[in-house]
Write an enzyme that holds these catalytic residues in place. Structure first.
Site, mmCIF file in Angstrom:
data_model
loop_
_atom_site.group_PDB
_atom_site.id
_atom_site.type_symbol
_atom_site.label_atom_id
_atom_site.label_comp_id
_atom_site.label_asym_id
_atom_site.label_seq_id
_atom_site.Cartn_x
_atom_site.Cartn_y
_atom_site.Cartn_z
ATOM 1 N N ASP A 1 0.853 -1.179 0.000
ATOM 2 C CA ASP A 1 0.000 0.000 0.000
ATOM 3 C C ASP A 1 0.888 1.227 0.000
ATOM 4 O OD1 ASP A 1 -2.997 0.835 0.474
ATOM 5 O OD2 ASP A 1 -1.784 2.174 1.705
ATOM 6 N N ILE B 1 0.114 9.053 1.433
ATOM 7 C CA ILE B 1 0.789 10.221 1.987
ATOM 8 C C ILE B 1 0.323 10.396 3.433
ATOM 9 C CG2 ILE B 1 1.055 12.722 1.832
ATOM 10 C CD1 ILE B 1 0.635 12.469 -1.177
ATOM 11 N N HIS B 2 1.276 10.512 4.340
ATOM 12 C CA HIS B 2 0.975 10.683 5.761
ATOM 13 C C HIS B 2 1.727 11.892 6.319
ATOM 14 C CE1 HIS B 2 -1.195 6.884 6.138
ATOM 15 N NE2 HIS B 2 -0.232 6.330 5.429
ATOM 16 N N ARG B 3 1.334 12.321 7.505
ATOM 17 C CA ARG B 3 1.983 13.446 8.184
ATOM 18 C C ARG B 3 3.271 12.936 8.822
ATOM 19 N NH1 ARG B 3 -2.370 16.126 11.718
ATOM 20 N NH2 ARG B 3 -1.383 15.272 13.583
ATOM 21 N N GLU C 1 -2.293 0.650 -5.295
ATOM 22 C CA GLU C 1 -2.621 1.912 -5.965
ATOM 23 C C GLU C 1 -1.569 2.338 -6.978
ATOM 24 O OE1 GLU C 1 -2.724 1.472 -2.660
ATOM 25 O OE2 GLU C 1 -4.562 2.314 -1.804
ATOM 26 N N GLU D 1 -3.800 21.644 8.109
ATOM 27 C CA GLU D 1 -4.383 20.517 7.391
ATOM 28 C C GLU D 1 -5.410 21.020 6.376
ATOM 29 O OE1 GLU D 1 -3.656 17.489 7.234
ATOM 30 O OE2 GLU D 1 -2.671 16.809 9.065
#
Length: 497
Positions: free
Chosen positions: A168, A171-173, A235, A291
């Site tokens: 998988d 995009i993460h923080r 993806e 955000e």
């Protein structure tokens, strides 16, 4: 005939394409501070989205002189314009939704290459041999003076299921916490977090790669979410479909994981089991970073930690970043959302939904405009059913506005006109209370609404601004001649798209 532009397959070929189109890329060598100043510049020039005004839509910007980082370059705003996304995808901006839908239906598998075909490994920094400090090696910007720390805002995290190896990417923080540690924030339901929990239950670390500076098609393709891309769906195959060529992957050098071979920068590491850190450990600001809804996310008191094993880069690498609430997030999250909604509606009612648009005011996630084509009275109910389908296919979606064919879903003034003249609140507003939403919306909290049991639960709305079919003649728009104005006004330019 003019020479055809080379195909886009990485960030550098995408930048080369933009250079051929005036107004799409601005390069500057005026020194910029990555901490607050760079985002402050782009907030004015081209951030758009839910960013505090004044802002606007402008070119992408490449900063070639970064204070404190000799030789470093930072790119911001690559996808902060729907017109620019269309240019990069070789697709009219209003047809991006349909293009993305076709890509989901026709995935192209990644291609595995050796290190000789992996420009991301031209320069290698190993923690166990060279030693390095992430804080001085790469410029991770801050968006505001209240940020918890420096963030890699557009790093694509690649992880694999410990049970079956399914990959998988999301995009993460990612907040840089020390010379070799990065905290990672997972919103509820993220697949890589499920992989992390499996590994942690066994007392094992989860190997990951953080990939920065990519072909825009890869970023767009990896921004789909379940149920369109359920657990086990890779993806990266969507990015491959958008380019007609599988995304190139290469083995990492220090962890058992793959990385994107054409990335500008790859950070190799492991998410450690049973190790947590406060997101604002060093600043105690209480804020994470801006955000997509337009507010600062609260600093999380306990986040998993990535232990960095190596950093590999191209020569003269480019750090790609974004302004959190800006139009770039709308493109990244919104266009795939549009495609997911269009796909499920097309499967249910072929040809009925003509267009979907994830509006900028919802950050690409919260607000969807759906254009339908009614042909009989039964379609009054079918339109509302499409609103229900949209809410079902995308958990984080909060509001749906339904409009007719004669309303331009991309034109806010036109949509507001329909919402004003084709709507009565007591008959056309559908409310679904107590449904799962998104934890970053400050109104989705018990403090805002005591009836909510926990953060991230919300009431959702379908706003039916379509004409009742039986009364359609009452709602016929005034008909004007369609006249070419250029003989009278030579400088006239038709709207794009």
């Amino acid at each position: 005939m003019p020479d055809q532009s080379p195909p886009v397959n990485d960030l550098r070929s995408a930048l080369a394409l933009l250079r051929e189109h005036p107004g799409q890329l601005h390069t500057t060598d005026h020194p910029v501070d990555p901490y607050g100043e760079l985002a402050g510049v782009y907030k004015r020039v081209g951030a758009g989205g839910t960013v505090q005004r004044p802002t606007g839509v402008g070119p992408a910007m490449l900063f070639e002189s970064v204070k404190g980082y000799p030789g470093a370059r930072i790119l911001v705003g690559m996808l902060a314009s729907r017109d620019r996304v269309g240019l990069l995808m070789d697709c009219p901006p209003r047809e991006l939704t349909q293009r993305m839908t076709r890509a989901v239906r026709n995935p192209v598998e990644p291609v595995f290459v050796g290190p000789e075909d992996a420009p991301c490994q031209e320069v290698v920094h190993r923690a166990d041999e060279d030693g390095f400090d992430l804080r001085t090696l790469l410029p991770a910007p801050t968006n505001t003076d209240q940020d918890a720390g420096p963030y890699f805002c557009e790093a694509l995290v690649l992880g694999s299921d410990p049970d079956n190896g399914h990959t998988d990417v999301t995009i993460h923080r990612l907040c840089v916490q020390s010379e070799d540690e990065i905290s990672i924030f997972f919103a509820p339901g993220r697949h890589i977090d499920a992989f992390r929990k499996k590994a942690e239950a066994r007392g094992e670390a989860l190997p990951v790669s953080l990939n920065i500076g990519l072909d825009p098609a890869v970023y767009l393709g990896t921004s789909f979410e379940a149920p369109t891309t359920p657990l086990g769906f890779d993806e990266l195959t969507i990015g491959g479909a958008l380019r007609g060529e599988g995304v190139h992957l290469v083995d990492c050098l220090t962890v058992d994981q793959k990385s994107l071979a054409r990335a500008e920068i790859v950070i190799e590491g492991e998410i450690l089991p049973e190790v947590r850190i406060a997101e604002d450990e060093h600043t105690h600001s209480g804020h994470a970073m801006p955000e997509f809804p337009g507010y600062d996310g609260p600093a999380n008191p306990s986040l998993p930690v990535i232990k960095v094993k190596a950093v590999t880069t191209r020569r003269d690498p480019i750090v790609q970043t974004l302004v959190g609430p800006g139009e770039e997030h709308v493109s990244l999250a919104g266009i795939p959302t549009e495609a997911a909604v269009l796909r499920v509606c097309e499967d249910e009612y072929p040809g009925f939904v003509r267009q979907t648009y994830a509006h900028s005011s919802g950050g690409g996630k919260f607000l969807q405009i759906i254009q339908v084509a009614k042909t009989n009275e039964f379609d009054d109910g079918r339109a509302r059913q499409c609103g229900v389908l949209a809410l079902g296919v995308y958990t984080e979606l909060k509001h749906v506005v339904l409009v007719d064919e004669d309303v331009d879903p991309f034109d806010t003034e036109d949509v507001l006109w329909a919402m004003t003249t084709r709507f009565q609140a007591d008959r056309d507003l559908l409310i679904l209370p107590g449904v799962a939403g998104h934890v970053l919306d400050p109104s989705q909290t018990p403090q805002y609404n005591p009836s909510l049991g926990t953060k991230g639960i919300t009431a959702k709305m379908i706003y039916d601004a379509t004409r009742p079919y039986a009364l359609r003649e009452m709602f016929t728009r005034s008909a004007f001649r369609d006249v070419d104005p250029t003989p009278w006004y030579p400088d006239y330019r038709a709207p794009s798209g």
